[in-house]
Design an enzyme around this catalytic site. Sequence first.
Site, short mmCIF file in Angstrom:
data_model
loop_
_atom_site.label_atom_id
_atom_site.label_comp_id
_atom_site.label_asym_id
_atom_site.label_seq_id
_atom_site.Cartn_x
_atom_site.Cartn_y
_atom_site.Cartn_z
N THR A 238 0.87 -1.18 0.00
CA THR A 238 0.00 0.00 0.00
C THR A 238 0.90 1.23 0.00
OG1 THR A 238 -1.67 -1.16 1.32
CG2 THR A 238 -1.73 1.24 1.41
N ARG A 266 -13.37 -7.90 -1.39
CA ARG A 266 -12.75 -7.60 -0.11
C ARG A 266 -12.21 -6.16 -0.12
NH1 ARG A 266 -7.29 -5.89 1.54
NH2 ARG A 266 -6.93 -6.64 3.65
N GLY A 268 -9.93 -3.61 2.22
CA GLY A 268 -9.07 -3.53 3.39
C GLY A 268 -9.27 -2.22 4.11
N THR A 289 -0.01 1.12 6.39
CA THR A 289 0.20 0.01 5.47
C THR A 289 0.32 -1.25 6.34
OG1 THR A 289 2.62 0.22 5.51
CG2 THR A 289 1.46 1.45 3.81
N GLY A 290 -0.11 -2.38 5.80
CA GLY A 290 -0.02 -3.61 6.57
C GLY A 290 -1.35 -4.34 6.61
N GLY A 292 -4.72 -5.05 6.77
CA GLY A 292 -5.90 -4.19 6.72
C GLY A 292 -6.97 -4.59 7.70
N1 GLY Z 1 -3.40 -2.35 4.08
C1 GLY Z 1 -3.84 -2.75 2.82
C2 GLY Z 1 -4.82 -3.81 2.83
O1 GLY Z 1 -4.90 -4.58 3.77
O2 GLY Z 1 -5.54 -3.92 1.86
#
Ligand code: GLY
Length: 411
Positions: A238, A266, A268, A289-290, A292
């Site tokens: 991300t 889906r 996030g 970021t990480g 979600g």
């Molecule tokens: N952090 C991005 C996601 O999980 O989609």
Amino acid sequence: MSITRRGFLESAVVASLATGLNAQDKNKTPQPSPPTSSAKQPIIICSNNGRNYLDDAFLFLRNGGDTLDAALRVVKGPEDDPNDDSVGLGGLPNEEGVVELDACCMHGPTRRAGSVGGVRNIKNVSLVAKAVMEHTGHVMLVGEGAERFAVAVGFPRENLLTDRSRKVWLLWKENHSTDDWWGPGMSGPQWKPPTTPPQSELWKERIQRVEERAAQLGIEPEFRAAAIRRVLSPPTGTIHCSALNDKGEMSACTTTSGLAFKLPGRCGDSPIIGAGCYTDQDVGSAGATGSGEENIKVAGAHTIVENMRRGMSPQEAGMDALKRIVRNYNNDMNKLKFMDMTYYILRKDGAYAGVSLWEGYSDTSVHKIAIHDGTRRSQQTVALFKGVSHEFPPFPVTIPPELKEDSVYLK
Ligand code: GLY
């Protein structure tokens, strides 16, 4: 003896974590604060995959450009880059091989927000999020409606699946056999930590097979290690960016192709205002970021901004959000070792911090925040736990130097 893909992957991840986790149990407290704040204005901060686009955006901001437009200039770079498979064109697709993108933005000066989720066929979803903010009375559009809106306001439809991302998806499809994202996740009471011996021969054989298949599919040798890593441990790459000008105005945006090989539909945290991104220019801005799913449950970006409103420093505010994720798992390191989260935090006076659950994905791929306040630089984030979330690949393949550290491929 048979082994599922998920169990197989987990056992390998356990193996790779073994060293780090020995240290982790002893290190559950945050590290002392390093000097991460410059308190200069103007300033732009972002996840490290935006670093190459900071110069242009900073110049634009310093010359009086709008804070949101400056942040969007940063994230548009990776969105346009077919070789960055975490976002926009070339993003890794969902389980059906279709790229679905999420993005949101907040404009501090006008206190407005826009967001899109699960958008197909439109590359610059960060700009579509801005268009939702500017051209509708809504905040969030998803799926087909978001795509139709984007086309209506002038965005071209294009094929976002590059040949490279298609091949990685095909490799995943052929490899994943019985296990995928269906079934209860780690937060479910049924979930059990892997029990397969960490150094299982099966793991080595499996990787060898995936590697051979990657070669047969024509995945370039120099990208093969990264492709295998994506197949065995689907990433959530991300990009987030927050910008502050010398008038004290702040804005931010976050954009992503989301979790690789996810279930269609889906969303996030990235398109969720308050999770993947939140800005209140009276206080500050934050993005993520990480994992979600984990971030949505703690409303990470909003939590951080509210923490700063109550007087916490950017680093303390971010650490508190990370601890909420830890609390959600009752400090169970057998689960927490499989997830990661990084927050990028900017306070209204220009003080900033980058914090993460773990130090990185491997010793050579640590989490970083990129900053431009007149000087462009990257800094390692402050981690809640010592060690890495996983170390890949734990097999005898030499990762080319360009795939280490600052490579877009390892974000
Ligand atoms: N952090 C991005 C996601 O999980 O989609």
